[in-house]
Design a protein around this motif. Structure first.
Motif, mmCIF file in Angstrom:
data_model
loop_
_atom_site.group_PDB
_atom_site.id
_atom_site.type_symbol
_atom_site.label_atom_id
_atom_site.label_comp_id
_atom_site.label_asym_id
_atom_site.label_seq_id
_atom_site.Cartn_x
_atom_site.Cartn_y
_atom_site.Cartn_z
ATOM 1 N N ASP A 191 0.792 -1.222 0.000
ATOM 2 C CA ASP A 191 0.000 0.000 0.000
ATOM 3 C C ASP A 191 0.826 1.274 0.000
ATOM 4 O OD1 ASP A 191 -2.269 -1.498 0.094
ATOM 5 O OD2 ASP A 191 -2.448 -1.442 2.266
ATOM 6 N N THR A 192 2.142 1.165 0.131
ATOM 7 C CA THR A 192 2.972 2.351 0.203
ATOM 8 C C THR A 192 4.040 2.313 -0.876
ATOM 9 O OG1 THR A 192 4.602 1.419 1.726
ATOM 10 C CG2 THR A 192 2.634 2.380 2.702
ATOM 11 N N VAL A 200 3.205 7.201 -11.727
ATOM 12 C CA VAL A 200 2.126 7.192 -10.741
ATOM 13 C C VAL A 200 0.856 6.569 -11.324
ATOM 14 C CG1 VAL A 200 3.033 9.211 -9.544
ATOM 15 C CG2 VAL A 200 1.291 9.509 -11.313
ATOM 16 N N LEU A 201 0.948 6.000 -12.523
ATOM 17 C CA LEU A 201 -0.216 5.409 -13.183
ATOM 18 C C LEU A 201 -0.075 3.892 -13.262
ATOM 19 C CD1 LEU A 201 -0.546 7.930 -16.150
ATOM 20 C CD2 LEU A 201 -1.908 7.904 -14.053
ATOM 21 N N GLU A 202 -1.177 3.197 -13.059
ATOM 22 C CA GLU A 202 -1.166 1.754 -13.268
ATOM 23 C C GLU A 202 -1.449 1.471 -14.749
ATOM 24 O OE1 GLU A 202 -4.649 -0.735 -12.306
ATOM 25 O OE2 GLU A 202 -5.278 0.916 -11.006
ATOM 26 N N PRO A 261 -2.956 -2.559 -7.896
ATOM 27 C CA PRO A 261 -1.515 -2.695 -8.129
ATOM 28 C C PRO A 261 -0.721 -2.384 -6.872
ATOM 29 C CG PRO A 261 -2.310 -0.640 -9.036
ATOM 30 C CD PRO A 261 -3.526 -1.400 -8.584
ATOM 31 N N LYS A 262 0.500 -2.866 -6.837
ATOM 32 C CA LYS A 262 1.380 -2.596 -5.708
ATOM 33 C C LYS A 262 1.750 -1.115 -5.682
ATOM 34 C CE LYS A 262 5.772 -4.065 -3.673
ATOM 35 N NZ LYS A 262 6.938 -4.954 -3.820
ATOM 36 N N GLY A 263 1.792 -0.554 -4.491
ATOM 37 C CA GLY A 263 2.172 0.845 -4.353
ATOM 38 C C GLY A 263 0.984 1.778 -4.495
ATOM 39 N N VAL A 264 1.273 3.035 -4.819
ATOM 40 C CA VAL A 264 0.246 4.070 -4.949
ATOM 41 C C VAL A 264 0.109 4.403 -6.425
ATOM 42 C CG1 VAL A 264 -0.454 6.394 -4.262
ATOM 43 C CG2 VAL A 264 0.832 4.949 -2.669
ATOM 44 N N LYS A 265 -0.924 3.883 -7.056
ATOM 45 C CA LYS A 265 -1.103 4.054 -8.492
ATOM 46 C C LYS A 265 -2.518 4.515 -8.803
ATOM 47 C CE LYS A 265 3.010 2.325 -9.320
ATOM 48 N NZ LYS A 265 4.126 3.192 -9.754
ATOM 49 N N LEU A 276 4.180 15.011 -0.880
ATOM 50 C CA LEU A 276 5.230 16.021 -0.741
ATOM 51 C C LEU A 276 6.372 15.526 0.138
ATOM 52 C CD1 LEU A 276 3.222 19.352 -0.293
ATOM 53 C CD2 LEU A 276 4.564 18.643 -2.267
ATOM 54 N N PHE A 277 6.034 14.895 1.242
ATOM 55 C CA PHE A 277 7.060 14.379 2.147
ATOM 56 C C PHE A 277 6.504 13.148 2.853
ATOM 57 C CE2 PHE A 277 4.715 17.835 4.166
ATOM 58 C CZ PHE A 277 4.207 17.233 5.299
ATOM 59 N N GLY A 278 7.399 12.301 3.311
ATOM 60 C CA GLY A 278 6.991 11.066 3.968
ATOM 61 C C GLY A 278 6.780 9.949 2.964
ATOM 62 N N ARG A 279 6.253 8.855 3.446
ATOM 63 C CA ARG A 279 5.986 7.685 2.618
ATOM 64 C C ARG A 279 4.624 7.835 1.946
ATOM 65 N NH1 ARG A 279 7.963 2.365 3.110
ATOM 66 N NH2 ARG A 279 8.953 2.935 5.078
ATOM 67 N N MET A 280 4.579 7.570 0.636
ATOM 68 C CA MET A 280 3.312 7.661 -0.083
ATOM 69 C C MET A 280 2.426 6.469 0.280
ATOM 70 S SD MET A 280 4.392 9.008 -3.889
ATOM 71 C CE MET A 280 2.688 8.982 -4.438
ATOM 72 N N VAL A 281 1.189 6.773 0.656
ATOM 73 C CA VAL A 281 0.251 5.743 1.097
ATOM 74 C C VAL A 281 -1.098 5.985 0.426
ATOM 75 C CG1 VAL A 281 -0.909 4.685 3.071
ATOM 76 C CG2 VAL A 281 1.377 5.626 3.346
ATOM 77 N N MET A 282 -1.735 4.901 -0.036
ATOM 78 C CA MET A 282 -3.087 5.003 -0.560
ATOM 79 C C MET A 282 -4.076 4.547 0.499
ATOM 80 S SD MET A 282 -5.156 3.095 -3.601
ATOM 81 C CE MET A 282 -5.957 2.038 -2.392
#
Length: 260
Positions: free
Chosen positions: A9-10, A43-45, A88-92, A190-196
Motif C-alpha cells: 500500500d505504500t 504514478v499510473l497503473e 496494483p502494488k504501491g500508490v497508483k 510532498l514528504f513522507g511515505r506515499m500511502v493510498m
C-alpha cells in the motif's frame, strides 16, 4: 501497519521521480481539480478506469441464488467489499480513458454459465465512466457510472468517487441495491511515505426490503488508528434496528457479525 501492508500500500520514490513530482506539484494550488493535469507515468497503473471497474465483478458467486432477503442483502455487501483488495502494488492511479473508449470482458463460471461486461467513457470533462454487467442465466444485472473528481490537498490528493452502482435481480422485480463508493486518498506526496487509503462513508441500500448498510472507511490519524480499517452496520432503515456489524480491514480480512 504490517510489513505486508507497507509493501503493498505504500511507495517510496527515488530522487528523480520525486523531483519530477515535486516540480509538477509546485504548479498546483490547494483544492485544484487534477483531471486536467497530465501526470507522470510512474504514478499510473497500466489499466484505464474502464478496466479497473471489473475488479468489483470478481466474485459474483457471492450474490447468486440467495432466497432469504436479509441473507441476500448481506451477500450483496460481501460482494461489494470483496473487490477493494484488488489493486496494483504501491500508490497508483488508473489512466483516464479518452471519450468514446470502451472495454469489454466475458466470464465463464464453474457451472458453465456466463457473464458479459461493457464499459464506456461517456464524458471527458467531467470524466464519467458508465458500465453494464449481465449474467442472464443467473438473473443478474449490475450497472452504474463512476464520476471521479480529483483534488490537490497539499501533502495529499483526493479522488471523490461520485456516481452510483445498482444491482438488479431480474427474477425479483423492484428489488434494487444502490451502492455509493468511498473516496480515495494518496497521502505523503510532498514528504513522507506515499500511502493510498480509502476514506469517508459508503452505503448499500435496498428500499424494497427496508435494509441499509452504512460503512465507514477509516483513515489513519497522526497518532491513533490503523491503516485500511473498516466499520459498518447493516440495519432496518425504517426502525434503525441493527442486524449485523462489520469490522476488519478492507485490504485483508473483514468480519460480518450477526448481532440480532
Amino acid at each position: 501497519m504490517s510489513e505486508e501492508e507497507i509493501s503493498n500500500d505504500t511507495e517510496v520514490l527515488d530522487d528523480e521521480p520525486r523531483s519530477i513530482l515535486l516540480g509538477l506539484i509546485s504548479q498546483l494550488r490547494k483544492g485544484m481539480d487534477l483531471h486536467r493535469v497530465t501526470l507522470p507515468t510512474f504514478v499510473l497503473e497500466p489499466r484505464s478506469m474502464l478496466e479497473r471497474i471489473t475488479d468489483f465483478m470478481s466474485h459474483p458467486e457471492l450474490i447468486l441464488r440467495q432466497e432469504d432477503p436479509v441473507i441476500r442483502f448481506v451477500s450483496v455487501v460481501r460482494y461489494y467489499l470483496s473487490g477493494w483488495h484488488i489493486k496494483p502494488k504501491g500508490v497508483k492511479k488508473p489512466y483516464n480513458p479518452v471519450l468514446g473508449e470502451h472495454f469489454r470482458a466475458r466470464w465463464q463460471f464453474r457451472d458453465k454459465t456466463e457473464a458479459y461486461f461493457v464499459s464506456e467513457q461517456v464524458s471527458h470533462h467531467p470524466p464519467i465512466s458508465a458500465y453494464y454487467y449481465a449474467s442472464p442465466e443467473n438473473n443478474l444485472i449490475i450497472s452504474g457510472d463512476i464520476r471521479p473528481k480529483s483534488k490537490f490537498l497539499g501533502n495529499s490528493a483526493a479522488t471523490l468517487m461520485q456516481g452510483e452502482s445498482k444491482i438488479y435481480f431480474t427474477n425479483r422485480p423492484g428489488e434494487v441495491y444502490r451502492i455509493a463508493m468511498p473516496n480515495v486518498y494518496a497521502r505523503g506526496i510532498l514528504f513522507g511515505r506515499m500511502v493510498m487509503e480509502l476514506g469517508d462513508n459508503s452505503t448499500v441500500r435496498c428500499e424494497k426490503n427496508d435494509l441499509i448498510c452504512e460503512l465507514e472507511f477509516r483513515t489513519k490519524g497522526f497518532f491513533t488508528g490503523s491503516y485500511n480499517s473498516i466499520y459498518g452496520k447493516i440495519k432496518r432503515e425504517s426502525t434503525g434496528e441493527i442486524l449485523y456489524e462489520i469490522t476488519g480491514k478492507w485490504i485483508d480480512i473483514m468480519y460480518i457479525k450477526d448481532v440480532k
